[in-house]
Write an enzyme that holds these catalytic residues in place. Structure first.
Site, short mmCIF file in Angstrom:
data_model
loop_
_atom_site.label_atom_id
_atom_site.label_comp_id
_atom_site.label_asym_id
_atom_site.label_seq_id
_atom_site.Cartn_x
_atom_site.Cartn_y
_atom_site.Cartn_z
N HIS A 29 0.86 -1.18 0.00
CA HIS A 29 0.00 0.00 0.00
C HIS A 29 0.89 1.23 0.00
CE1 HIS A 29 -3.96 -1.83 1.74
NE2 HIS A 29 -3.34 -2.69 0.95
N GLU A 50 0.93 3.96 1.74
CA GLU A 50 1.37 4.44 3.05
C GLU A 50 2.49 3.56 3.62
OE1 GLU A 50 -3.20 4.99 2.95
OE2 GLU A 50 -1.72 3.60 2.13
N CYS A 75 -6.22 2.40 5.62
CA CYS A 75 -6.90 1.18 6.07
C CYS A 75 -6.32 0.76 7.42
CB CYS A 75 -6.70 0.08 5.03
SG CYS A 75 -5.00 -0.54 4.93
N CYS A 103 -2.45 0.16 7.26
CA CYS A 103 -1.67 1.38 7.11
C CYS A 103 -1.77 2.26 8.36
CB CYS A 103 -2.11 2.14 5.87
SG CYS A 103 -1.79 1.19 4.36
#
Length: 183
Positions: free
Chosen positions: A54, A56, A84, A87
Site C-alpha cells: 500500500h 502508506e 486502512c 496502514c
C-alpha cells in the site's frame, strides 16, 4: 485552502503514477518536521504482487530506510485516501506525529470512517489526524479509476472492484465516534 494542500497535490501526483501501472491510484508522502519531503509511495500491489504494498506502508518503509530508524516521531504521513487498518497500524507503530488524508473511505477507512485505530486510548501513541484535504480531487481520482473498470475499460480487472467507487466523503453509517479534524 489548507497548509496541507501542496503536500496533497504531491501525493496526488504519486497516486496518478500508481494508476498508470494498474494499481489503485493512491499516493502517500512522509514529511519531516520542517515540511521537507522524506519519502513517497504509491500503491504497488498489482505491480509487485505484494498484498502489503500500500502507498502508506511503502512511504513509511522508505522513510525509515532513509532516516536509518523506524521511529518517525517528528514526521507527517500524507495520503490521498484515508488509511486502512494495516496502514493506520503501521503509522502508529512508526510513531508518526500526524496523519493527513484526502478522501474518506467509508468501506475500509481506519482513522475516521469505519474504525479509529490511530486514536484508540489503549495505545501508547496516538497521532493527530486531519482529514478531507483536497477530498474532492482525491476521491474523484479513485472514482474515475473504478468507473473505468465498471465501464469495462480495463478488461483485466474484476467487475466487483467497481463497487469501491463510493470513496470520497463521509457517508451515513460512518463511525460517529470519530473526531477527525476536517481540513
Amino acid at each position: 485552502m489548507t497548509k496541507w494542500d501542496a503536500a496533497m497535490r504531491q501525493a496526488l501526483s504519486v497516486a496518478r503514477q500508481a494508476g498508470q501501472h494498474g494499481d489503485v491510484p493512491i499516493g502517500a508522502l512522509v514529511m519531516d518536521a520542517d515540511g521537507a519531503l522524506v519519502a513517497v509511495g504509491g500503491n504497488e500491489r498489482e505491480l509487485t504482487g505484494d498484498p502489503t504494498a500500500h502507498a502508506e506502508v511503502l512511504a513509511l518503509r522508505r522513510a525509515a530506510a532513509i532516516r536509518g530508524s523506524w521511529r518517525l516521531d517528528d514526521c507527517t504521513l500524507v495520503a490521498t485516501l484515508e488509511p486502512c487498518t494495516m496502514c493506520a497500524g503501521a503509522a502508529v507503530l512508526a510513531r508518526v506525529e500526524r496523519i493527513v488524508f484526502g478522501a474518506y473511505d467509508p468501506k475500509a477507512g481506519a482513522v475516521a470512517s469505519l474504525f479509529d485505530v490511530v486514536r484508540d486510548p489503549r495505545l501508547n501513541h496516538r497521532p493527530e489526524v486531519t482529514g478531507g484535504v483536497l477530498a474532492d480531487q482525491c476521491g474523484r481520482l479513485i472514482r474515475e479509476f473504478f468507473g473505468s473498470i465498471a465501464r469495462g475499460d480495463v478488461s483485466e480487472w474484476p467487475m466487483e472492484l467497481a463497487s469501491k467507487a463510493s470513496v470520497g466523503q463521509p457517508t451515513e453509517g460512518s463511525n460517529p465516534s470519530v473526531t477527525a479534524r476536517r481540513a
